[in-house]
Design a protein around this motif. Structure first.
Motif, PDB file in Angstrom:
ATOM      1  N   GLN A  50     -44.597 -15.487 -25.772  1.00  0.00           N
ATOM      2  CA  GLN A  50     -44.543 -16.499 -24.716  1.00  0.00           C
ATOM      3  C   GLN A  50     -45.878 -16.607 -23.985  1.00  0.00           C
ATOM      4  O   GLN A  50     -46.297 -17.686 -23.593  1.00  0.00           O
ATOM      5  CB  GLN A  50     -43.424 -16.157 -23.721  1.00  0.00           C
ATOM      6  CG  GLN A  50     -42.032 -16.213 -24.313  1.00  0.00           C
ATOM      7  CD  GLN A  50     -40.976 -15.857 -23.287  1.00  0.00           C
ATOM      8  OE1 GLN A  50     -41.251 -15.747 -22.100  1.00  0.00           O
ATOM      9  NE2 GLN A  50     -39.744 -15.669 -23.745  1.00  0.00           N
ATOM     10  N   VAL A  51     -46.526 -15.443 -23.805  1.00  0.00           N
ATOM     11  CA  VAL A  51     -47.821 -15.401 -23.111  1.00  0.00           C
ATOM     12  C   VAL A  51     -48.803 -14.593 -23.955  1.00  0.00           C
ATOM     13  O   VAL A  51     -48.487 -13.492 -24.399  1.00  0.00           O
ATOM     14  CB  VAL A  51     -47.693 -14.775 -21.706  1.00  0.00           C
ATOM     15  CG1 VAL A  51     -49.052 -14.761 -21.011  1.00  0.00           C
ATOM     16  CG2 VAL A  51     -46.676 -15.534 -20.868  1.00  0.00           C
ATOM     17  N   SER A  73     -46.400 -21.187 -26.647  1.00  0.00           N
ATOM     18  CA  SER A  73     -46.928 -20.098 -25.839  1.00  0.00           C
ATOM     19  C   SER A  73     -47.891 -20.613 -24.773  1.00  0.00           C
ATOM     20  O   SER A  73     -48.392 -21.736 -24.844  1.00  0.00           O
ATOM     21  CB  SER A  73     -47.666 -19.089 -26.722  1.00  0.00           C
ATOM     22  OG  SER A  73     -48.851 -19.684 -27.234  1.00  0.00           O
ATOM     23  N   ARG A  74     -48.150 -19.755 -23.812  1.00  0.00           N
ATOM     24  CA  ARG A  74     -49.200 -19.989 -22.815  1.00  0.00           C
ATOM     25  C   ARG A  74     -50.317 -19.005 -23.104  1.00  0.00           C
ATOM     26  O   ARG A  74     -50.060 -17.805 -23.305  1.00  0.00           O
ATOM     27  CB  ARG A  74     -48.650 -19.782 -21.402  1.00  0.00           C
ATOM     28  CG  ARG A  74     -49.643 -20.149 -20.307  1.00  0.00           C
ATOM     29  CD  ARG A  74     -48.947 -20.267 -18.955  1.00  0.00           C
ATOM     30  NE  ARG A  74     -49.845 -20.816 -17.944  1.00  0.00           N
ATOM     31  CZ  ARG A  74     -50.333 -20.116 -16.931  1.00  0.00           C
ATOM     32  NH1 ARG A  74     -49.991 -18.850 -16.761  1.00  0.00           N
ATOM     33  NH2 ARG A  74     -51.151 -20.681 -16.060  1.00  0.00           N
ATOM     34  N   ARG A 103     -51.019 -25.563 -20.699  1.00  0.00           N
ATOM     35  CA  ARG A 103     -50.556 -24.317 -21.316  1.00  0.00           C
ATOM     36  C   ARG A 103     -51.596 -23.210 -21.228  1.00  0.00           C
ATOM     37  O   ARG A 103     -51.406 -22.144 -21.795  1.00  0.00           O
ATOM     38  CB  ARG A 103     -50.222 -24.562 -22.785  1.00  0.00           C
ATOM     39  CG  ARG A 103     -49.046 -25.501 -23.022  1.00  0.00           C
ATOM     40  CD  ARG A 103     -48.931 -25.835 -24.510  1.00  0.00           C
ATOM     41  NE  ARG A 103     -49.025 -24.630 -25.320  1.00  0.00           N
ATOM     42  CZ  ARG A 103     -49.620 -24.588 -26.530  1.00  0.00           C
ATOM     43  NH1 ARG A 103     -50.206 -25.655 -27.017  1.00  0.00           N
ATOM     44  NH2 ARG A 103     -49.642 -23.460 -27.218  1.00  0.00           N
ATOM     45  N   SER A 120     -46.939  -8.654 -18.276  1.00  0.00           N
ATOM     46  CA  SER A 120     -46.962 -10.116 -18.200  1.00  0.00           C
ATOM     47  C   SER A 120     -47.402 -10.793 -19.492  1.00  0.00           C
ATOM     48  O   SER A 120     -47.430 -12.019 -19.572  1.00  0.00           O
ATOM     49  CB  SER A 120     -47.891 -10.558 -17.063  1.00  0.00           C
ATOM     50  OG  SER A 120     -49.207 -10.045 -17.261  1.00  0.00           O
ATOM     51  N   VAL A 121     -47.734 -10.009 -20.522  1.00  0.00           N
ATOM     52  CA  VAL A 121     -48.328 -10.551 -21.744  1.00  0.00           C
ATOM     53  C   VAL A 121     -47.557 -10.032 -22.963  1.00  0.00           C
ATOM     54  O   VAL A 121     -47.149  -8.868 -22.998  1.00  0.00           O
ATOM     55  CB  VAL A 121     -49.816 -10.146 -21.846  1.00  0.00           C
ATOM     56  CG1 VAL A 121     -50.409 -10.524 -23.185  1.00  0.00           C
ATOM     57  CG2 VAL A 121     -50.617 -10.762 -20.712  1.00  0.00           C
TER      58      VAL A 121
END
Length: 292
Positions: A50-51, A73-74, A103, A120-121
């Motif tokens: 996602q990240v 994804s970002r 994004r 967060s990743v």
């Protein structure tokens, strides 16, 4: 020479890469090749991040390609040099830039002090940037902290034989450092384990670029921002006598009319383990073995 002489001056790194932003893409032939080989390895892992963190994004080649591959994804693009980030942000054609930027995030920062929240990743990616870290253990701990459990770290960096010809030729000036020191693949793997990563996989390959003369090599290094940033470097311009001795010493490596520049590239990937549910703070159980 004392190890402190090889400590990296981060301001020098930031300034050098900032000045080289405009010339980087045209000269970064090997960096692109290493990127492509690293990128192909993503086919071997099942991942739907996602990240994504592109740590040491440079002009944004990796950022763009990762965003194209993982369309949902970002991607967080991080670099120590603001001009590199500016080029990375402007990399897309204007028709798609607005949607693409929605994004992305472009962050000026240091891998050894990531401005990111814990966990967060999902994928931490770093192509040929880790060699600019002073404390690899700290850098890996930061990446481990930023990753979610079962997140993947994939990176490339340089090994100890990188620019070995230039290092030897520069021994004409033993009082100063001229080429950074690079860690052995096995030491890098050990640092991954110390940082808490599981199942690290390491391998290495060598690349050789060839030049007509030493000036060509030095121009390429300057064009990509890879200047000598060690604390033990000579301050100010090198004298003509040293540059001539450097060129003369380098001639001993000439083969078939060309001067080689060796790069030892180390690849690694490892996963962040799930925390053990029965222990506080994600601590891992320890097994003690009795020796008879």
């Amino acid at each position: 020479m004392d190890n402190s002489a090889y400590r990296i001056d981060k301001k020098r790194v930031r300034d050098s890469f900032g000045r080289a932003a405009a010339s980087y893409d045209a000269a970064a032939i090997m960096q692109r090749e290493v990127f492509e080989r690293m990128f192909a390895r993503l086919d071997l892992v099942k991942l739907a991040p996602q990240v994504i963190l592109d740590a040491g994004c440079g002009t944004g080649l990796g950022t763009s390609r990762l965003a194209q591959r993982y369309k949902n994804s970002r991607v967080l693009a991080l670099d120590i040099a603001p001009p590199m980030l500016q080029l990375a942000a402007a990399r897309q054609p204007w028709l798609s830039r607005l949607a693409w930027r929605s994004r992305q995030a472009f962050v000026c920062g240091d891998i050894e002090a990531l401005p990111l929240e814990d966990g967060s990743v999902d994928l931490a990616w770093s192509n040929l940037a880790m060699q600019w870290c002073n404390d690899l253990d700290l850098a890996f701990r930061e990446l481990h902290r930023a990753l979610r459990p079962e997140g993947l770290l994939m990176f490339s960096t340089f090994g100890p034989d990188t620019l070995m010809e230039l290092r030897e030729a520069a021994s004409a000036d033993p009082a100063h450092t001229h080429v950074s020191r690079f860690l052995d693949m096995h030491d890098i793997g050990d640092a991954l384990v110390r940082a808490g990563f599981k199942d690290p996989v390491m391998d290495m390959e060598r690349f050789t670029l060839t030049y007509d003369d030493v000036r060509g090599l030095m121009r390429d290094l300057k064009a990509i921002g890879a200047r000598n940033a060690t604390e033990g470097r000579r301050r100010g311009l090198e004298g003509k006598s040293f540059l001539q001795r450097l060129a003369d010493n380098y001639e001993r490596f000439r083969r078939q009319g060309k001067l080689p520049a060796t790069y030892e590239v180390v690849y690694g990937h490892a996963w962040k383990a799930q925390p053990h549910p029965s222990l506080p703070g994600g601590a891992q159980p320890i097994t003690l073995h009795r020796h008879k």
